[in-house]
Design an enzyme around this catalytic site. Structure first.
Site, PDB file in Angstrom:
ATOM      1  N   GLN A 179      12.584  -5.059   3.646  1.00 59.24           N
ATOM      2  CA  GLN A 179      11.911  -3.768   3.713  1.00 59.24           C
ATOM      3  C   GLN A 179      12.826  -2.637   3.254  1.00 59.24           C
ATOM      4  O   GLN A 179      12.435  -1.754   2.498  1.00 59.24           O
ATOM      5  CB  GLN A 179      11.453  -3.488   5.150  1.00 59.24           C
ATOM      6  CG  GLN A 179      10.161  -4.169   5.506  1.00 59.24           C
ATOM      7  CD  GLN A 179       9.058  -3.726   4.593  1.00 59.24           C
ATOM      8  OE1 GLN A 179       8.678  -2.564   4.572  1.00 59.24           O
ATOM      9  NE2 GLN A 179       8.558  -4.629   3.790  1.00 59.24           N
ATOM     10  N   GLY A 238      11.415   0.161   7.572  1.00 58.32           N
ATOM     11  CA  GLY A 238      10.631   0.250   6.343  1.00 58.32           C
ATOM     12  C   GLY A 238      10.910   1.590   5.718  1.00 58.32           C
ATOM     13  O   GLY A 238      11.786   1.743   4.871  1.00 58.32           O
ATOM     14  N   GLU A 239      10.171   2.586   6.214  1.00 55.10           N
ATOM     15  CA  GLU A 239      10.257   3.918   5.623  1.00 55.10           C
ATOM     16  C   GLU A 239      11.647   4.531   5.690  1.00 55.10           C
ATOM     17  O   GLU A 239      12.073   5.251   4.786  1.00 55.10           O
ATOM     18  CB  GLU A 239       9.226   4.820   6.294  1.00 55.10           C
ATOM     19  CG  GLU A 239       7.847   4.491   5.783  1.00 55.10           C
ATOM     20  CD  GLU A 239       6.740   4.732   6.786  1.00 55.10           C
ATOM     21  OE1 GLU A 239       5.940   5.629   6.552  1.00 55.10           O
ATOM     22  OE2 GLU A 239       6.677   4.017   7.784  1.00 55.10           O
ATOM     23  N   ASN A 284      13.659  -9.586  12.839  1.00 52.80           N
ATOM     24  CA  ASN A 284      13.810 -10.563  11.754  1.00 52.80           C
ATOM     25  C   ASN A 284      14.678  -9.940  10.664  1.00 52.80           C
ATOM     26  O   ASN A 284      14.192  -9.181   9.824  1.00 52.80           O
ATOM     27  CB  ASN A 284      12.435 -10.948  11.199  1.00 52.80           C
ATOM     28  CG  ASN A 284      12.528 -12.005  10.101  1.00 52.80           C
ATOM     29  OD1 ASN A 284      13.594 -12.231   9.523  1.00 52.80           O
ATOM     30  ND2 ASN A 284      11.414 -12.654   9.816  1.00 52.80           N
ATOM     31  N   PRO A 285      15.975 -10.224  10.690  1.00 56.21           N
ATOM     32  CA  PRO A 285      16.890  -9.551   9.752  1.00 56.21           C
ATOM     33  C   PRO A 285      16.511  -9.753   8.287  1.00 56.21           C
ATOM     34  O   PRO A 285      16.740  -8.861   7.471  1.00 56.21           O
ATOM     35  CB  PRO A 285      18.243 -10.207  10.040  1.00 56.21           C
ATOM     36  CG  PRO A 285      18.107 -10.832  11.383  1.00 56.21           C
ATOM     37  CD  PRO A 285      16.664 -11.158  11.589  1.00 56.21           C
ATOM     38  N   THR A 332       4.790  -6.784   4.743  1.00 61.47           N
ATOM     39  CA  THR A 332       6.042  -6.459   5.421  1.00 61.47           C
ATOM     40  C   THR A 332       6.553  -7.598   6.289  1.00 61.47           C
ATOM     41  O   THR A 332       7.717  -7.604   6.670  1.00 61.47           O
ATOM     42  CB  THR A 332       5.834  -5.225   6.309  1.00 61.47           C
ATOM     43  OG1 THR A 332       4.648  -5.438   7.092  1.00 61.47           O
ATOM     44  CG2 THR A 332       5.631  -3.982   5.469  1.00 61.47           C
ATOM     45  N   ARG A 363      16.652  -2.902  17.895  1.00 57.72           N
ATOM     46  CA  ARG A 363      16.901  -4.323  17.688  1.00 57.72           C
ATOM     47  C   ARG A 363      16.111  -4.803  16.483  1.00 57.72           C
ATOM     48  O   ARG A 363      14.936  -4.465  16.324  1.00 57.72           O
ATOM     49  CB  ARG A 363      16.473  -5.094  18.921  1.00 57.72           C
ATOM     50  CG  ARG A 363      16.890  -6.547  18.885  1.00 57.72           C
ATOM     51  CD  ARG A 363      16.600  -7.155  20.226  1.00 57.72           C
ATOM     52  NE  ARG A 363      17.001  -8.549  20.269  1.00 57.72           N
ATOM     53  CZ  ARG A 363      16.501  -9.392  21.171  1.00 57.72           C
ATOM     54  NH1 ARG A 363      15.612  -8.962  22.055  1.00 57.72           N
ATOM     55  NH2 ARG A 363      16.893 -10.638  21.186  1.00 57.72           N
ATOM     56  N   ILE A 364      16.741  -5.591  15.662  1.00 57.67           N
ATOM     57  CA  ILE A 364      16.093  -6.110  14.466  1.00 57.67           C
ATOM     58  C   ILE A 364      15.523  -7.484  14.799  1.00 57.67           C
ATOM     59  O   ILE A 364      16.256  -8.417  15.139  1.00 57.67           O
ATOM     60  CB  ILE A 364      17.108  -6.189  13.300  1.00 57.67           C
ATOM     61  CG1 ILE A 364      17.681  -4.793  13.002  1.00 57.67           C
ATOM     62  CG2 ILE A 364      16.441  -6.785  12.057  1.00 57.67           C
ATOM     63  CD1 ILE A 364      16.670  -3.729  12.634  1.00 57.67           C
ATOM     64  N   GLY A 386       0.813  -1.218   0.000  1.00 50.79           N
ATOM     65  CA  GLY A 386       0.000   0.000   0.000  1.00 50.79           C
ATOM     66  C   GLY A 386       0.843   1.262   0.000  1.00 50.79           C
ATOM     67  O   GLY A 386       0.474   2.253  -0.596  1.00 50.79           O
TER      68      GLY A 386
END
Ligand code: MOS
Length: 737
Positions: free
Chosen positions: A637, A703-704, A630-631, A464, A627-628, A235
């Site tokens: 993303q 993401g952004e 899910n790398p 995502t 903290r990531i 989206g």
């Protein structure tokens, strides 16, 4: 009694999508995949002018066509109410004018009628056969923007005075063309009315908000409207809030008593469902000769539509990005005969950072200073806009690590001085920032006696990886295999969730999921204690704990029992728990901490002036996003965002034709987005400093942020290769000579 399960670590581990098999086998059902008994197809008729008044609609021929059930226009549907947007009540929409509300046309493609027929082809043919007459006025779609009035968004010190006194100054103007979201899945609504309840299969980044808006528009109680969005073909912000096709389809379904499917065409995506509006920005920087900024003025104006006041918040990152004592940011709107704009990936910050990061590069050139060095010496100690500390800011490390990995020290700053294989190289960089916050969110969990678990929240996965990260969180909390976790989202009847927006959903879900797990555990302990013949009968609840999915004595974990063992012992099939978390986004009052993610892009372009060929050959980006979790999904993303950044710099721009006001390049053939052929292998690196300000996992969301700063890094590289400063996006190759 089974042994306590071994620790299984899911958080921080790369996981492929738990919903991947459903998607690749075509089993995942997107909004328009829903076909209901008796369903009819609706195709909107769009205005062919952008300014004027409808004088007549002749549907007589269309009504006679095969399969046609209705041609609906103004007055044919029950009135659709005006809504006052209210974020705190999850009632948000961009275009408040209900469809068919009056006969005035304010943008090209505005819906003026709706053809309904047995098949899509019949509805399309009928829509094309509707003749609309207009009293036409000249539309205003002019690209140069002057705001009738401006407002001060942020201010400190005396920016004008400090600028006037500064030994080194930059005064540059930047323009960015309107960009249209182009998710592969176009907007779609399948509406079904059973005489009492309305069900909508939707393309929605926020099913609860969508439900609330549609209920209000149609005058229905919220509990009589259900919005389902199990799978969404992305989206980028265009599906955050409902658009007119949804109430139109719903009202038509109510009127005709038949389910209605309404799927937007690609051209309609350019007209009716938002876009990032054109923005013009002026940046004035004042600096000392050692590079320290003394003044920053950022003035921007964005296009908006006739009826709306959408603001592209370009100053979002400006006040906290650099250390500068004197700053002034102003914004203004310029009304045009265009569809309503809306959030598009990194709204505000993305166009804003194109301007500020370009200006910083211009300043570095003027100072004869390396742009990384210029950033480093202007790093703030705190958020100077809010006057509060950062929750966690490691931009310096992003800059230095990125520079090191990219090989920046080998950069010769002289324009066109670097070559490889006969091509001129350009190296550019740009820093970035994106807000980190939470939305209000709840989640509920069910633990089952067969060892499976269901986690539910009326949130959604726009592609995502929300299904996956929720499964990871629950599997981690309960110490069970990820396959034993069922994730239920994308349904407004579930416990209220959060928007898939602002890169905030993951951070919003952590607290509610943890609280739901804890609540289920507590309920389990209480039952185990109260129940007869359980290993914990008669124990004191306060002496027991629920850890890693097991009930155990706090002092003696040898007697630990998994939740499914306890449930079987109790002969209880299911136990549930509910959790909630409060949002920080848009919260009243001054925050105690400034919470943002940061990053830096390093871009290499190759330039062959003899054949006018510009290529992006290398991108290295480093992010500080907490903290990531899910790398794999996080990298995915960011890579997608950088691809969009390349598109923003080089290709993307919606063109409004002056005469008709139509977005003329309204197709994927004419509106060019970056594809694999335009994108080199992207290197993405995360420096992981958990930020526990937002949640116990220390995750801020990604993401952004990947799009922010990317276009500037690219055009800064173009300057280095060509000596041409690109201040209008998308870049045009002929500008480079
Ligand atoms: Mo994003 S623009 O908040 O969907």
């Amino acid at each position: 009694m089974s042994e306590p399960q071994a620790a299984i670590t899911f958080i921080g581990k790369a996981r492929v999508r738990v919903d991947g098999p459903l998607k690749v086998t075509g089993m995942a059902r997107y909004a328009s995949d829903h076909n209901l008994p008796g369903m009819l197809y609706a195709v909107p008729v769009g205005s062919t002018i952008a300014n004027g008044t409808i004088t007549a609609i002749d549907a007589s021929r269309a009504r006679q066509m095969p399969g046609v059930r209705a041609i609906l226009k103004r007055g044919d549907l029950a009135p659709i109410a005006y809504i006052t947007p209210d974020f705190s009540d999850s009632v948000m929409l961009d275009e408040p004018r209900p469809p068919f509300d009056d006969d005035i046309i304010r943008y090209y493609g505005q819906y003026v009628a709706l053809a309904v027929a047995d098949t899509f082809e019949q509805a399309k043919a009928a829509a094309d056969a509707v003749t609309v007459s207009y009293a036409t006025e000249t539309p205003n779609v002019a690209a140069h923007l002057i705001a009738p009035k401006t407002k001060v968004v942020s201010k400190r010190g005396n920016a004008a005075k400090a600028y006037a006194a500064a030994p080194i100054t930059i005064d540059s103007r930047y323009g960015i063309s309107p960009e249209t979201h182009n998710p592969i899945e176009t907007h779609a609504t399948v509406a079904s009315w059973d005489g009492n309840e309305l069900t909508l299969y939707e393309t929605s980044q926020g099913v609860v908000n969508h439900r609330n808006v549609l209920a209000a528009m149609l005058g229905l109680p919220r509990d009589k409207v259900r919005v389902i969005a199990k799978f969404i073909g992305s989206g980028f912000g265009s599906k955050l809030w409902p658009w007119s096709q949804s109430p139109l389809a719903a009202a038509a379904a109510i009127k005709l008593g038949r389910p209605i499917k309404l799927v937007l065409s690609r051209p309609m995506m350019f007209r009716n469902v938002g876009h990032r509006p054109r923005v013009e920005q002026r940046i004035r920087l004042g600096a000392r000769s050692d590079g320290r900024l003394v003044s920053l003025q950022h003035d921007y104006v964005n296009m908006t539509s006739i009826l709306d006041d959408y603001e592209e918040n370009c100053g979002e990152a400006t006040p906290h990005m650099y250390s500068v004592a004197n700053l002034r940011v102003t914004s203004g709107l310029a009304k045009r005969n265009i569809g309503t704009p809306t959030s598009m990936r990194g709204p505000g910050a993305v166009p804003g950072l194109f301007a500020t990061e370009s200006a910083m590069d211009e300043l570095a050139v003027k100072l004869g200073m390396d742009p990384v060095e210029l950033h480093l010496i202007n790093e703030p100690q705190l958020d100077e806009g809010l006057g509060v500390p950062f929750s966690s800011r490691h931009l310096k490390e992003c800059l230095t690590l990125g520079a090191e990995k990219f090989g920046w020290s080998k950069r010769n700053p002289k324009v066109a001085s670097m070559t490889r294989d006969g091509m001129t190289l350009g190296w550019g960089m740009g820093a970035c920032s994106w807000i980190a916050a939470r939305f209000d969110c709840t989640a509920s969990i069910e633990l089952h006696d067969d060892g499976t678990v269901r986690i539910a929240s009326a949130s959604q996965d726009i592609g995502t990886g929300t299904y996956t990260v929720m499964a990871q969180m629950v599997a981690e909390a309960l110490g069970i295999a990820i396959e034993r976790v069922e994730v239920a989202i994308g349904d407004s009847n579930l416990t209220p969730g959060a928007l898939s927006g602002g890169s905030m959903l993951t951070a919003s879900l952590v607290g509610p999921i943890e609280a739901a797990v804890a609540a289920a555990g507590k309920a389990l302990i209480d039952l185990a204690v109260a129940g007869e013949d359980t290993p914990f009968s008669g124990a004191k609840a306060r002496d027991l704990a629920f850890r890693r999915g097991c009930v155990e004595a706090k002092s003696d974990n040898r007697r630990a029992m998994t939740f499914d063992d306890v449930l079987r012992a109790l002969k209880i099939g299911t136990i549930s728990g509910q959790g909630s978390g409060e949002g920080t986004f848009g919260a009243a009052g001054k925050p105690k901490l400034s919470s943002h993610s940061f990053g830096a892009h390093f871009v290499e372009v190759t330039w062959q002036p003899d054949i006018a060929r510009l290529r992006v050959s290398r991108v290295f980006s480093v992010f500080d996003a907490g903290r990531i979790l899910n790398p794999l999904a996080a990298r995915n993303q960011i890579e997608g965002a950088i691809v969009m950044g390349i598109g923003m710099a080089l290709f993307e721009g919606t063109e409004y034709e002056a005469g008709s006001g139509a977005p003329v390049n309204a197709s994927l053939a004419d509106y060019v987005v970056a594809t694999n052929a335009d994108v080199p292998a992207l290197e993405v690196h995360f420096i992981e400093y958990p930020d526990f300000n937002l949640n116990t996992l220390g995750a801020r969301g990604v993401g952004e942020i990947g799009l922010a700063g990317a276009a500037a890094a690219l055009t800064n590289a173009v300057y280095h290769a060509t000596g041409v400063r690109v201040r209008e996006l998308p870049l045009k190759i002929e500008q480079l000579f």
